[in-house]
Design a protein around this motif. Sequence first.
Motif, mmCIF file in Angstrom:
data_model
loop_
_atom_site.group_PDB
_atom_site.id
_atom_site.type_symbol
_atom_site.label_atom_id
_atom_site.label_comp_id
_atom_site.label_asym_id
_atom_site.label_seq_id
_atom_site.Cartn_x
_atom_site.Cartn_y
_atom_site.Cartn_z
ATOM 1 N N UNK A 88 -6.575 4.308 -7.899
ATOM 2 C CA UNK A 88 -5.564 5.309 -7.581
ATOM 3 C C UNK A 88 -6.181 6.534 -6.901
ATOM 4 N N UNK A 89 -7.391 6.903 -7.307
ATOM 5 C CA UNK A 89 -8.070 8.005 -6.638
ATOM 6 C C UNK A 89 -8.408 7.650 -5.195
ATOM 7 N N UNK A 90 -8.800 6.404 -4.969
ATOM 8 C CA UNK A 90 -9.120 5.970 -3.605
ATOM 9 C C UNK A 90 -7.881 6.044 -2.710
ATOM 10 N N UNK A 91 -6.721 5.647 -3.236
ATOM 11 C CA UNK A 91 -5.491 5.752 -2.464
ATOM 12 C C UNK A 91 -5.129 7.204 -2.187
ATOM 13 N N UNK A 92 -5.387 8.060 -3.149
ATOM 14 C CA UNK A 92 -5.106 9.488 -2.969
ATOM 15 C C UNK A 92 -5.972 10.071 -1.863
ATOM 16 N N UNK A 94 -7.350 8.440 0.607
ATOM 17 C CA UNK A 94 -7.000 7.846 1.895
ATOM 18 C C UNK A 94 -5.851 8.595 2.566
ATOM 19 N N UNK A 95 -4.911 9.069 1.778
ATOM 20 C CA UNK A 95 -3.800 9.833 2.357
ATOM 21 C C UNK A 95 -4.312 11.130 2.970
ATOM 22 N N UNK A 96 -5.203 11.814 2.279
ATOM 23 C CA UNK A 96 -5.728 13.078 2.795
ATOM 24 C C UNK A 96 -6.657 12.872 3.980
ATOM 25 N N UNK A 97 -7.359 11.757 4.024
ATOM 26 C CA UNK A 97 -8.293 11.511 5.119
ATOM 27 C C UNK A 97 -7.597 11.072 6.403
ATOM 28 N N UNK A 140 1.906 6.355 -5.227
ATOM 29 C CA UNK A 140 1.201 5.140 -5.652
ATOM 30 C C UNK A 140 -0.058 5.456 -6.446
ATOM 31 N N UNK A 141 -0.256 6.744 -6.760
ATOM 32 C CA UNK A 141 -1.513 7.129 -7.397
ATOM 33 C C UNK A 141 -1.338 7.761 -8.762
ATOM 34 N N UNK A 142 -0.131 7.800 -9.294
ATOM 35 C CA UNK A 142 0.076 8.456 -10.592
ATOM 36 C C UNK A 142 1.251 7.807 -11.302
#
Length: 329
Positions: A88-92, A94-97, A140-142
């Motif tokens: 979930x942290x990786x998906x978070x 990816x959105x910011x990057x 999708x991250x929480x």
Amino acid sequence: MEKKSIFFNLPYWEYNLVRHNLDVMHIEKKVCNNLIYTLLGLGKKSKDNVEARLYLKEMNIRPALWPQQRASGRTYLSPTYFTMSPKEKRLFYEVLENVKFPYSYASNISRCIRKRNLSGLKTHDCHVILQELLPIALRRSADKRVTSVLIELCSYFRVLCSKVLKFKELELLVEKIAQTMSNMETIFLPSFFTVMVHLVIHLALEVKIAGPVQYRWMYPIERYLRKLKSYVRNLSCPEGSIAEAYIANECLQSCSLYMEGGDSRSYWSRKSKDDTKHEIDKEGCLFPTIGKSYGSVEVISWIRKHGCKHIDMCFSIVNQMWSTITKSQ
């Protein structure tokens, strides 16, 4: 011993509806930092750590979240509703990057992400993340319970910072934010709710009295202070450096108006798709017109219309006025 401000000695102070202007810019930054660092569990800035769990034990609440000592001597912290898994942290991240904004809408937020760590966020970065990116990144991250509450908080700030405000909507915000904050207290730990987080509940009521936040927050002041700080070249005399640089800029701006070709310092666009050119007639122009005209344009020279006799007459009048001024002095 409680400290009482000297402003309360003023006779009209008790009748002021807004005694202190709450800065939305800094409140947004503190709330955004608390949310991101707590959700991602990043270092000392996270509000979910061993000290926060020990505080729960002292208050004798939420025993399931109390720290546990393992046989190896390490302290184990049980996961909560807002604890993210590595996926979930990786998906978070990816959105910011991968997010892209229009030019000059926001800075490059991906520069703040280094080795799955977030640092160096500016106030405007937190403003954009809290109002635009956080609701998308959390879907999708929480947990759904956490996501629904945080989306309500983000929409609250988005409505407060809008250009058009309605009293009916503000009255609903005053009622809704109290419920949102109470729901957050059931999810996050008590250490999460600092003074800045508690000030969120007063923003909607202050907007009803003082008006839109765009006229009261610190963004233009902070930007101008940054500009003044860039003028400092001699650290022993900062005031003199700022004064000299300010006078130099004023002189350059005044002189640039008298130069043909190019943009003046008062009108300068770094990147613009519409290449705006100065319209200069054949005889030359002291202050060139900027922009585009609609329809056909017909340029009539003043000299061609009135002739040179009027020019000679004007010069003679100016010389007579100048001679009278010099004689009177």
